[in-house]
Write an enzyme that holds these catalytic residues in place. Structure first.
Site, PDB file in Angstrom:
ATOM      1  N   LYS A   1       0.812  -1.211   0.000  1.00  0.00           N
ATOM      2  CA  LYS A   1       0.000   0.000   0.000  1.00  0.00           C
ATOM      3  C   LYS A   1       0.850   1.268   0.000  1.00  0.00           C
ATOM      4  O   LYS A   1       0.393   2.313  -0.451  1.00  0.00           O
ATOM      5  CB  LYS A   1      -0.971  -0.022   1.169  1.00  0.00           C
ATOM      6  CG  LYS A   1      -1.997  -1.139   0.986  1.00  0.00           C
ATOM      7  CD  LYS A   1      -3.193  -1.044   1.873  1.00  0.00           C
ATOM      8  CE  LYS A   1      -4.225  -2.094   1.489  1.00  0.00           C
ATOM      9  NZ  LYS A   1      -3.735  -3.478   1.650  1.00  0.00           N
TER      10      LYS A   1
HETATM   11  C1  LIG Z   1      -4.306  -4.582   1.023  1.00  0.00           C
HETATM   12  C2  LIG Z   1      -3.505  -5.809   0.901  1.00  0.00           C
HETATM   13  C3  LIG Z   1      -3.847  -6.827  -0.019  1.00  0.00           C
HETATM   14  C4  LIG Z   1      -5.088  -6.778  -0.874  1.00  0.00           C
HETATM   15  O1  LIG Z   1      -5.020  -5.796  -1.883  1.00  0.00           O
HETATM   16  P1  LIG Z   1      -6.346  -5.297  -2.599  1.00  0.00           P
HETATM   17  O2  LIG Z   1      -5.930  -4.122  -3.419  1.00  0.00           O
HETATM   18  O3  LIG Z   1      -7.291  -4.888  -1.490  1.00  0.00           O
HETATM   19  O4  LIG Z   1      -6.872  -6.420  -3.415  1.00  0.00           O
HETATM   20  C5  LIG Z   1      -3.008  -7.927  -0.116  1.00  0.00           C
HETATM   21  N1  LIG Z   1      -1.915  -8.067   0.669  1.00  0.00           N
HETATM   22  C6  LIG Z   1      -1.561  -7.108   1.553  1.00  0.00           C
HETATM   23  C7  LIG Z   1      -0.359  -7.322   2.392  1.00  0.00           C
HETATM   24  C8  LIG Z   1      -2.323  -5.947   1.711  1.00  0.00           C
HETATM   25  O5  LIG Z   1      -1.968  -5.007   2.603  1.00  0.00           O
END
Ligand SMILES: *Cc1c(COP(=O)(O)O)cnc(C)c1O
Length: 475
Positions: free
Chosen positions: A120
């Site tokens: 993120k």
């Molecule tokens: C947010 C997140 C995901 C999922 O991603 P999306 O964009 O919500 O599909 C997968 N792995 C980690 C570690 C995350 O923080």
């Protein structure tokens, strides 16, 4: 470039107009009117570009109301090796998203080298710099209110800390996050960051955010905003690393690559879909879920059936524990031929807690044209994958990446060049790694002793009015 709503009943807007908002006024999600396209010659020119050059080349096709020189400065400030420094031994931080080849035609794309060790940061760091720039231009301020059970809140705080015109009020369930996650957020001493530990569970925190957002007068007076996963700029920022990963594992544009993506809200893989629509030679887009398999169910059956909270399970890949995939609407818009009347029909079901079946109308038959396949994983599989990668390649992966690898290998066909997106570093999930391997993962040197730092947070009752007063006194 104008942005339109998937539901078709909101005026088209420019990038800067939609940057600070969430949903379109008609309840839909914003998407560009049409996707920009890169030709074979464009791709050849992009091959070998640095991450920041690639990001500028791609983002400038989506952002035409920020002067190019300013966008360049924002991108250069965001995608620096000093920000994405948590690479493994032997990897080069200058790559920003280095690849790790396990064996020929099987690699990890490392997206979790940023400040909070999860992918993120890739988008959120850009968002922080874009917000600061746009707010400064128009002389405005924003107060970001959010609820988190871990990754999103910390990524938002590390992106917004110290930014002019921005304050962050982040609610989290008191004593329910891991020690590492708690320390990561609560050790921030920046005066524009407010951590509020709510006595309750995550849903209580989330309900307070909803209650405050539904108080339109309060929201307007205190300039309340959000940085949730449906924000278009976050999706746009994530398109870049599909290009970077593609170039890293191919020699020419005639080769195809399949990406396996640990998925929850469908934001990460939605960016992959858009990269493919823009002309990147992607073969398969592999949707990997955990036990919360609402997306896998859709891609297997054509039925989209969001779950209620009683049917949303807490798993050892917690950042994928979702009951409905908020960005999924963007892909369905393309799948139904951008028919916004159809979208209103489908989501009038979903918004009332219902489901829809895209076999009706023949839409589901077209899913394969977009490269999508899927699978689901579970705790036992994650443990097995973490052990296997450790024993076979001497590499430790986290639980989310393990889900991606498990499903990716299952969907791989002979000759596929498979890239699994690594969405978090194992150091973030020490307990799960301890369970799988019998020892804790290595932690980046600058985060050793994190839990011993002084913490700054308020404990509050799960009471929307008390939280409103807290915000009102500080904005
Ligand atoms: C947010 C997140 C995901 C999922 O991603 P999306 O964009 O919500 O599909 C997968 N792995 C980690 C570690 C995350 O923080």
């Amino acid at each position: 470039m104008k942005y339109i709503s998937t539901r078709g009943n909101s005026p088209a807007q420019s990038f800067s107009q939609i940057l600070l908002g969430g949903l379109a006024p008609d309840g839909g999600l914003y998407l560009p009117e049409s996707y920009p396209h890169f030709s074979d010659a464009d791709l050849t020119a992009m091959r070998g570009m640095s991450y920041a050059d690639l990001a500028f080349t791609i983002l400038s096709r989506f952002i035409d109301d920020i002067p190019a020189t300013d966008l360049r400065t924002i991108v250069d400030k965001t995608y620096r090796p000093e920000v994405y420094c948590h690479v493994r031994a032997g990897q080069n931080a200058a790559d920003i998203t280095p690849t790790l080849t396990l064996e020929p035609h099987l690699s990890l794309l490392s997206l979790s080298n940023g400040p909070t060790l999860a992918f993120k940061d890739m988008a959120m760091q850009l968002l922080g710099n874009l917000f600061e720039y746009v707010l400064d231009k128009v002389g405005q301020e924003i107060n970001i209110l959010g609820a988190t059970s871990g990754d999103t809140g910390s990524a938002a705080e590390y992106a917004m800390r110290g930014k002019k015109g921005i304050k962050v009020f982040m609610l989290s369930p008191h004593q329910k996050m891991s020690r590492f996650q708690t320390a990561q957020m609560f050790s921030l001493q920046d005066p524009n960051i407010f951590n509020i530990a709510v006595k309750g569970v995550f849903d209580d925190a989330q309900d307070i955010v909803k209650a405050v957002s539904n108080d339109h007068a309060f929201k307007a007076k205190h300039k309340i905003g959000a940085v949730n996963s449906i924000n278009w700029a976050r999706v746009a920022a994530q398109i870049v690393y599909y290009f970077k990963g593609y170039f890293a594992v191919t020699q020419s544009n005639s080769e195809k690559v399949s990406f396996s993506v640990p998925s929850g809200n469908f934001g990460n893989i939605c960016a992959g879909h858009i990269a493919r629509m823009m002309g990147l030679p992607i073969d398969k887009l592999i949707v990997a879920t955990n036990e919360n398999d609402v997306l896998d169910e859709f891609f297997r059956t054509g039925v989209y059936r969001p779950r209620d909270s009683a049917h949303t399970y807490h798993t050892s890949s917690p950042s994928m524990d979702i009951s409905k995939a908020s960005n999924f609407e963007r892909f369905v818009f393309d799948l139904v031929g951008r028919d916004s009347a159809k979208m209103r029909e489908l989501w009038s079901e979903v918004d009332q807690g219902g489901a829809f079946d895209l076999n009706e109308g023949g839409y589901f038959a077209k899913v394969g044209d977009y490269g999508f396949v899927s699978g689901a994983s579970n705790h036992e599989m994650r443990m097995k994958m973490i052990r296997w990668v450790h024993d076979e390649y001497g590499v430790t992966i986290d639980t989310h990446t393990a889900d991606g690898l498990k499903v990716g290998l299952e969907c791989r066909e002979r000759g596929d060049n498979l890239v699994v997106l690594e969405t978090a570093l194992p150091a973030k999930f020490e307990d799960a790694i301890q369970e799988a391997l019998g020892h804790t993962p290595e932690r980046p040197a600058d985060l050793v002793g994190l839990e011993d730092l002084p913490q700054r947070f308020e404990v509050m009752a799960a009471d929307a009015n008390a939280i409103k007063s807290f915000i009102a006194e500080r904005t």
